[in-house]
Design an enzyme around this catalytic site. Structure first.
Site, PDB file in Angstrom:
ATOM      1  N   HIS A  30       7.680  -2.144   2.429  1.00  0.00           N
ATOM      2  CA  HIS A  30       7.407  -0.737   2.135  1.00  0.00           C
ATOM      3  C   HIS A  30       8.660   0.092   1.848  1.00  0.00           C
ATOM      4  O   HIS A  30       8.714   0.855   0.888  1.00  0.00           O
ATOM      5  CB  HIS A  30       6.647  -0.108   3.308  1.00  0.00           C
ATOM      6  CG  HIS A  30       5.405  -0.836   3.699  1.00  0.00           C
ATOM      7  ND1 HIS A  30       4.529  -1.360   2.781  1.00  0.00           N
ATOM      8  CD2 HIS A  30       4.863  -1.135   4.917  1.00  0.00           C
ATOM      9  CE1 HIS A  30       3.514  -1.928   3.409  1.00  0.00           C
ATOM     10  NE2 HIS A  30       3.706  -1.820   4.713  1.00  0.00           N
TER      11      HIS A  30
ATOM     12  N   HIS B 286       0.808  -1.224   0.000  1.00  0.00           N
ATOM     13  CA  HIS B 286       0.000   0.000   0.000  1.00  0.00           C
ATOM     14  C   HIS B 286       0.842   1.276   0.000  1.00  0.00           C
ATOM     15  O   HIS B 286       0.340   2.344  -0.296  1.00  0.00           O
ATOM     16  CB  HIS B 286      -1.030  -0.004   1.141  1.00  0.00           C
ATOM     17  CG  HIS B 286      -0.474   0.268   2.504  1.00  0.00           C
ATOM     18  ND1 HIS B 286       0.125  -0.698   3.277  1.00  0.00           N
ATOM     19  CD2 HIS B 286      -0.437   1.400   3.236  1.00  0.00           C
ATOM     20  CE1 HIS B 286       0.499  -0.160   4.423  1.00  0.00           C
ATOM     21  NE2 HIS B 286       0.173   1.112   4.433  1.00  0.00           N
TER      22      HIS B 286
HETATM   23  O1  LIG Z   1       1.037   4.128   8.157  1.00  0.00           O
HETATM   24  P1  LIG Z   1       0.319   2.990   7.534  1.00  0.00           P
HETATM   25  O2  LIG Z   1      -0.235   3.282   6.195  1.00  0.00           O
HETATM   26  O3  LIG Z   1      -0.684   2.373   8.483  1.00  0.00           O
HETATM   27  O4  LIG Z   1       1.413   1.879   7.252  1.00  0.00           O
HETATM   28  C1  LIG Z   1       2.201   1.381   8.259  1.00  0.00           C
HETATM   29  C2  LIG Z   1       1.797  -0.049   8.584  1.00  0.00           C
HETATM   30  O5  LIG Z   1       2.085  -0.852   7.449  1.00  0.00           O
HETATM   31  C3  LIG Z   1       1.739  -2.212   7.604  1.00  0.00           C
HETATM   32  O6  LIG Z   1       1.962  -2.911   6.424  1.00  0.00           O
HETATM   33  C4  LIG Z   1       2.552  -2.800   8.720  1.00  0.00           C
HETATM   34  O7  LIG Z   1       2.221  -4.176   8.896  1.00  0.00           O
HETATM   35  C5  LIG Z   1       2.280  -2.036   9.999  1.00  0.00           C
HETATM   36  O8  LIG Z   1       3.061  -2.548  11.063  1.00  0.00           O
HETATM   37  C6  LIG Z   1       2.540  -0.561   9.810  1.00  0.00           C
HETATM   38  O9  LIG Z   1       2.062   0.119  10.958  1.00  0.00           O
END
Ligand SMILES: O=P(O)(O)OC[C@H]1O[C@@H](O)[C@H](O)[C@@H](O)[C@@H]1O
Length: 453
Positions: free
Chosen positions: A228, A166
């Site tokens: 990410h 994402h």
């Molecule tokens: O800030 P966002 O968009 O929630 O993304 C961070 C999160 O991304 C997720 O993919 C992780 O598993 C989480 O641990 C993390 O908190």
């Protein structure tokens, strides 16, 4: 808004739909898309092994303020189907609930279960226009990622497999692509001749948030760096695409990752930490090891910094620091490119902070901070900051993910090869923590972590 909206009637079947990803991120993202694009026709089927009587309420709640005809249609038609999707028979019955048209099977599942479902799919008849959307993590190491990719590949053509990260839907990351390629100024600067180092940092105030079942066996490196942070790095460091469509960007990101490895010796180029009790914004957090469901014997890290290098013509020799931690008091979430000092030396011109390109991943603000000498004396330390206004994005990261999924658009999906490279890159760091070569240092929740920038 770019591409046309694809209005093909779509059944979105979410596997593992009782998990928090579905209610907290995926469904709200869908709500945004349906509200802004009322011509969409999407039916949602939630599924998991255990019954969920309040599914419709869950969907309604997740849609929140999103409203309009498409939201209403989806709310009226959504259903829950209890099924063990790793059983071919139950999976076939589940798929019978899909309407004609496109069927997207969304895997909000742990990698091992994903493998079993992909196996089960190979034993049954599949809908004609079936798409697979695989949530991160793809596998738990390079081999298991390769195996999952192989299993998925034999089911549907490769261009119907979406690997979701994402962060590739984060508004700031999408703007980074425009910043690089929609003008002639920035792109030529991003080169080893001018760049001294790069930092990609994603600190969070959040602690474990009741996710021990997932996180305690995962840790920061697998959770954030492996996915990410490396994808954002790929977007920053990839070669220019000639087109945004058609999977060119995933391929270019993959080419960067193929040439990426941690800089050795690993113990000098990484650090790890774990939070202890503290408070953030008046919220008390227990020590990570005292959080419910945590097994201290796992030695899980909640913070890590890892330095990698991209061994390419353009980037060789430029250290890239990837850092992420939980329970951080004043969180940095940014991409920072630090430029080399001017040849005359910092003593004569400008200030030692040097020139910086910064993209704030939380607000989307882009700024170019330059040493400008002066005021009224070229040896002074004045800085000039050019920064952008940041309009509010109509879509959250998951809104973008869902929109592309419904548009059958792979332009910001993760390629199979990239998902494997990511594991290869972080494996030495995972091993170094597991073997005790790199100690997991304590840091207090609410602090800046074991190291400051
Ligand atoms: O800030 P966002 O968009 O929630 O993304 C961070 C999160 O991304 C997720 O993919 C992780 O598993 C989480 O641990 C993390 O908190």
């Amino acid at each position: 808004m770019g591409a046309m909206t694809d209005t093909t009637p779509t059944t979105l079947i979410v596997l593992g739909a009782s998990g928090d990803l579905t209610s907290r991120l995926l469904l709200p993202g869908l709500g945004e898309v349906l509200a802004l694009q009322p011509e969409r026709q999407v039916r949602v089927i939630g599924s998991a092994r255990t019954d969920k009587q309040d599914w419709r309420d869950t969907v309604a709640q997740a849609f929140g303020d999103s409203a309009g005809p498409a939201v209403e249609r989806t709310l009226e038609t959504t259903e829950w189907v209890t099924a063990d999707a790793s059983s071919p028979q139950e999976l076939a019955q589940l798929l019978e609930h899909a309407d004609d048209g496109r069927v997207v099977l969304y895997f909000a599942l742990a990698p091992a279960v994903t493998g079993k479902v992909l196996d089960a799919l190979s034993e049954i008849e599949l809908p004609q226009d079936l798409w697979l959307a695989l949530e991160k993590p793809i596998g738990t190491d390079e081999d298991s990622a390769r195996e999952l990719n192989r299993l998925a590949d034999r089911l549907v053509p490769a261009d119907r497999i979406l690997r979701i990260d994402h962060f590739l839907g984060e508004p700031a990351v999408l703007d980074l692509v425009g910043l690089r390629f929609a003008n002639r100024i920035i792109e030529p600067l991003l080169h080893r001749d001018l760049v001294e180092s790069i930092s990609i940092t994603f600190d969070e105030t959040l602690g474990l948030e009741g996710r021990a079942g997932f996180y305690d066996a995962t840790g920061a490196i697998r959770d954030m760096h492996q996915s990410h942070l490396l994808q954002v790095m790929g977007v920053l460091m990839m070669d220019p695409p000639s087109s945004i469509a058609d999977g060119e960007i995933p391929e270019l990101i993959s080419q960067v990752l193929a040439r990426t490895s941690v800089i050795g010796p690993i113990e000098q180029n990484m650090a790890a930490g774990r939070y202890t009790a503290g408070s953030i914004d008046g919220r008390e957090l227990p020590s990570y090891v005292d959080e419910e469901g945590v097994d201290p014997a796992n030695g899980t890290e909640t913070w890590a910094r890892l330095t990698v290098e991209v061994d390419s013509w353009r980037w060789q020799g430029v250290p890239v620091h990837l850092r992420s931690g939980k329970a951080i008091g004043s969180p940095h979430q940014e991409v920072l490119v630090r430029f080399r000092p001017v040849p005359a030396g910092a003593q004569e011109f400008g200030d030692p902070a040097g020139d910086i390109l910064r993209v704030d991943l939380a607000t989307g603000e882009i700024s170019l901070e330059l040493s400008a000498g002066g005021p009224f004396d070229p040896r002074g330390t004045s800085r000039v900051t050019l920064s952008s206004a940041t309009p509010e994005s109509p879509f959250s990261a998951y809104g973008s993910v869902v929109r592309r999924m419904l548009d059958a658009d792979r332009s910001f999906s993760v390629s199979a090869e990239a998902s494997q490279h990511c594991w290869r890159i972080v494996q030495p760091a995972i091993d170094a923590v597991a073997d005790g070569l790199v100690p997991v240092q304590d840091y207090q929740a609410g602090s800046e972590g074991p190291e400051t920038i």
